[in-house]
Design a protein around this motif. Structure first.
Motif, mmCIF file in Angstrom:
data_model
loop_
_atom_site.group_PDB
_atom_site.id
_atom_site.type_symbol
_atom_site.label_atom_id
_atom_site.label_comp_id
_atom_site.label_asym_id
_atom_site.label_seq_id
_atom_site.Cartn_x
_atom_site.Cartn_y
_atom_site.Cartn_z
ATOM 1 N N ASN A 1 -31.066 -52.225 -40.866
ATOM 2 C CA ASN A 1 -30.343 -53.002 -40.016
ATOM 3 C C ASN A 1 -29.074 -52.925 -39.865
ATOM 4 O OD1 ASN A 1 -32.748 -54.677 -39.856
ATOM 5 N ND2 ASN A 1 -32.185 -55.874 -41.708
ATOM 6 N N GLU A 2 -28.330 -52.375 -40.760
ATOM 7 C CA GLU A 2 -26.865 -52.317 -40.274
ATOM 8 C C GLU A 2 -26.729 -51.025 -39.367
ATOM 9 O OE1 GLU A 2 -24.702 -53.061 -44.947
ATOM 10 O OE2 GLU A 2 -26.110 -51.174 -44.460
ATOM 11 N N LYS A 3 -27.427 -50.074 -39.483
ATOM 12 C CA LYS A 3 -27.297 -48.856 -38.424
ATOM 13 C C LYS A 3 -27.720 -49.672 -36.998
ATOM 14 C CE LYS A 3 -29.232 -46.056 -41.495
ATOM 15 N NZ LYS A 3 -30.352 -44.953 -41.751
ATOM 16 N N THR A 4 -28.713 -50.519 -36.994
ATOM 17 C CA THR A 4 -29.199 -51.040 -35.695
ATOM 18 C C THR A 4 -28.003 -52.092 -35.190
ATOM 19 O OG1 THR A 4 -31.371 -50.883 -36.113
ATOM 20 C CG2 THR A 4 -30.939 -52.645 -34.584
ATOM 21 N N GLU A 5 -27.357 -52.776 -36.010
ATOM 22 C CA GLU A 5 -26.369 -53.871 -35.418
ATOM 23 C C GLU A 5 -25.258 -53.039 -35.033
ATOM 24 O OE1 GLU A 5 -25.503 -56.289 -38.888
ATOM 25 O OE2 GLU A 5 -27.529 -57.108 -39.167
ATOM 26 N N ALA A 6 -25.061 -51.850 -35.552
ATOM 27 C CA ALA A 6 -23.716 -51.155 -35.294
ATOM 28 C C ALA A 6 -24.259 -50.223 -33.969
ATOM 29 C CB ALA A 6 -23.412 -50.107 -36.450
ATOM 30 N N GLN A 7 -25.080 -50.334 -33.556
ATOM 31 C CA GLN A 7 -25.682 -49.230 -32.450
ATOM 32 C C GLN A 7 -24.722 -49.723 -31.314
ATOM 33 O OE1 GLN A 7 -29.669 -49.497 -31.320
ATOM 34 N NE2 GLN A 7 -29.714 -47.508 -30.393
ATOM 35 N N GLY A 8 -24.265 -48.791 -30.589
ATOM 36 C CA GLY A 8 -23.291 -48.973 -29.504
ATOM 37 C C GLY A 8 -22.072 -49.612 -29.691
ATOM 38 N N SER A 9 -21.603 -49.769 -31.214
ATOM 39 C CA SER A 9 -20.172 -50.052 -31.140
ATOM 40 C C SER A 9 -19.720 -49.286 -32.366
ATOM 41 C CB SER A 9 -20.385 -51.569 -31.985
ATOM 42 O OG SER A 9 -19.047 -51.810 -32.461
ATOM 43 N N PHE A 10 -18.884 -48.275 -31.874
ATOM 44 C CA PHE A 10 -18.258 -47.195 -32.711
ATOM 45 C C PHE A 10 -17.235 -47.828 -33.661
ATOM 46 C CE2 PHE A 10 -15.080 -44.012 -33.560
ATOM 47 C CZ PHE A 10 -15.750 -43.070 -34.028
ATOM 48 N N ASP A 11 -16.572 -48.572 -33.413
ATOM 49 C CA ASP A 11 -15.762 -49.471 -34.544
ATOM 50 C C ASP A 11 -16.497 -50.024 -35.582
ATOM 51 O OD1 ASP A 11 -13.312 -48.525 -33.281
ATOM 52 O OD2 ASP A 11 -13.328 -50.425 -32.181
ATOM 53 N N LYS A 12 -17.611 -50.542 -35.153
ATOM 54 C CA LYS A 12 -18.384 -51.274 -36.282
ATOM 55 C C LYS A 12 -19.031 -50.368 -37.036
ATOM 56 C CE LYS A 12 -22.071 -54.774 -37.028
ATOM 57 N NZ LYS A 12 -21.662 -55.845 -37.570
ATOM 58 N N LEU A 13 -19.481 -49.314 -36.518
ATOM 59 C CA LEU A 13 -20.255 -48.316 -37.236
ATOM 60 C C LEU A 13 -19.292 -47.488 -38.527
ATOM 61 C CD1 LEU A 13 -22.520 -46.283 -37.757
ATOM 62 C CD2 LEU A 13 -21.977 -45.052 -35.998
ATOM 63 N N VAL A 14 -18.119 -47.276 -37.910
ATOM 64 C CA VAL A 14 -16.900 -46.808 -38.617
ATOM 65 C C VAL A 14 -16.773 -47.925 -39.818
ATOM 66 C CG1 VAL A 14 -14.770 -46.026 -39.150
ATOM 67 C CG2 VAL A 14 -15.948 -45.203 -36.813
ATOM 68 N N GLY A 15 -16.573 -48.981 -39.496
ATOM 69 C CA GLY A 15 -16.404 -50.023 -40.524
ATOM 70 C C GLY A 15 -17.520 -50.281 -41.593
ATOM 71 N N GLU A 16 -18.537 -50.085 -41.060
ATOM 72 C CA GLU A 16 -19.860 -50.079 -42.010
ATOM 73 C C GLU A 16 -19.743 -48.772 -42.835
ATOM 74 O OE1 GLU A 16 -21.960 -52.643 -42.441
ATOM 75 O OE2 GLU A 16 -21.679 -53.749 -40.621
ATOM 76 N N ILE A 17 -19.634 -47.822 -42.311
ATOM 77 C CA ILE A 17 -19.473 -46.610 -43.108
ATOM 78 C C ILE A 17 -18.290 -46.478 -44.178
ATOM 79 C CG2 ILE A 17 -19.113 -44.108 -43.128
ATOM 80 C CD1 ILE A 17 -20.621 -44.206 -40.455
ATOM 81 N N GLN A 18 -17.302 -47.082 -43.881
ATOM 82 C CA GLN A 18 -15.936 -47.065 -44.487
ATOM 83 C C GLN A 18 -16.121 -48.226 -45.635
ATOM 84 O OE1 GLN A 18 -12.420 -48.547 -42.350
ATOM 85 N NE2 GLN A 18 -10.982 -47.653 -44.062
ATOM 86 N N GLU A 19 -16.778 -49.254 -45.428
ATOM 87 C CA GLU A 19 -17.132 -50.337 -46.337
ATOM 88 C C GLU A 19 -18.140 -49.581 -47.730
ATOM 89 O OE1 GLU A 19 -19.512 -54.497 -46.866
ATOM 90 O OE2 GLU A 19 -18.478 -53.923 -45.158
ATOM 91 N N LYS A 20 -18.730 -48.985 -47.204
ATOM 92 C CA LYS A 20 -20.113 -48.271 -48.295
ATOM 93 C C LYS A 20 -19.568 -47.183 -48.804
ATOM 94 C CE LYS A 20 -23.935 -50.872 -46.999
ATOM 95 N NZ LYS A 20 -24.431 -51.500 -47.952
ATOM 96 N N TYR A 21 -18.624 -46.408 -48.288
ATOM 97 C CA TYR A 21 -18.318 -45.146 -48.931
ATOM 98 C C TYR A 21 -16.694 -44.946 -49.166
ATOM 99 C CZ TYR A 21 -22.660 -43.360 -47.667
ATOM 100 O OH TYR A 21 -24.164 -42.837 -47.648
ATOM 101 N N GLY A 22 -15.874 -45.976 -49.024
ATOM 102 C CA GLY A 22 -14.457 -45.971 -49.148
ATOM 103 C C GLY A 22 -13.650 -45.006 -48.546
ATOM 104 N N GLU A 23 -14.116 -44.299 -47.631
ATOM 105 C CA GLU A 23 -13.473 -43.228 -46.765
ATOM 106 C C GLU A 23 -12.385 -43.986 -45.909
ATOM 107 O OE1 GLU A 23 -15.612 -40.068 -45.378
ATOM 108 O OE2 GLU A 23 -17.212 -40.146 -47.016
ATOM 109 N N SER A 24 -11.302 -43.036 -45.487
ATOM 110 C CA SER A 24 -10.414 -43.868 -44.627
ATOM 111 C C SER A 24 -11.060 -43.598 -43.202
ATOM 112 C CB SER A 24 -9.262 -42.755 -44.534
ATOM 113 O OG SER A 24 -9.658 -41.669 -43.873
#
Length: 61
Positions: A27-50
Motif C-alpha cells: 500500500n505504501e509503495k502504491t500510494e507513493a507511485q508517481g510521487s518521488f518526494d513521497k517515496l523518498v519520505g516513506e523510505i526515510q521514515e522506515k529506514y532513518g537514512e538522510s
C-alpha cells in the motif's frame, strides 16, 4: 529499445527496490507511485537514512 527490453529492465529495478526496501508495504509503495518526494519520505521514515542519500540511491536506478 523494444518493449521487452524495457519491461525486463523495469522488473530488475523493482526487484532491487524490494530487496533494499522490503519493509515498505505494498500500500505504501502504491500510494507513493508517481510521487518521488513521497517515496523518498516513506523510505526515510522506515529506514532513518538522510533524504539526500535516499534520493541518490533511487536516482541511480
Amino acid at each position: 529499445m523494444n518493449s521487452d527490453t524495457n519491461e525486463g529492465k523495469w522488473k530488475q529495478i523493482k526487484g532491487e527496490f524490494k530487496e533494499k526496501f522490503g519493509q515498505l508495504t505494498d500500500n505504501e509503495k502504491t500510494e507513493a507511485q508517481g510521487s518521488f518526494d513521497k517515496l523518498v519520505g516513506e523510505i526515510q521514515e522506515k529506514y532513518g537514512e538522510s533524504k539526500e542519500a535516499i534520493q541518490k540511491e533511487v536516482r541511480s536506478w
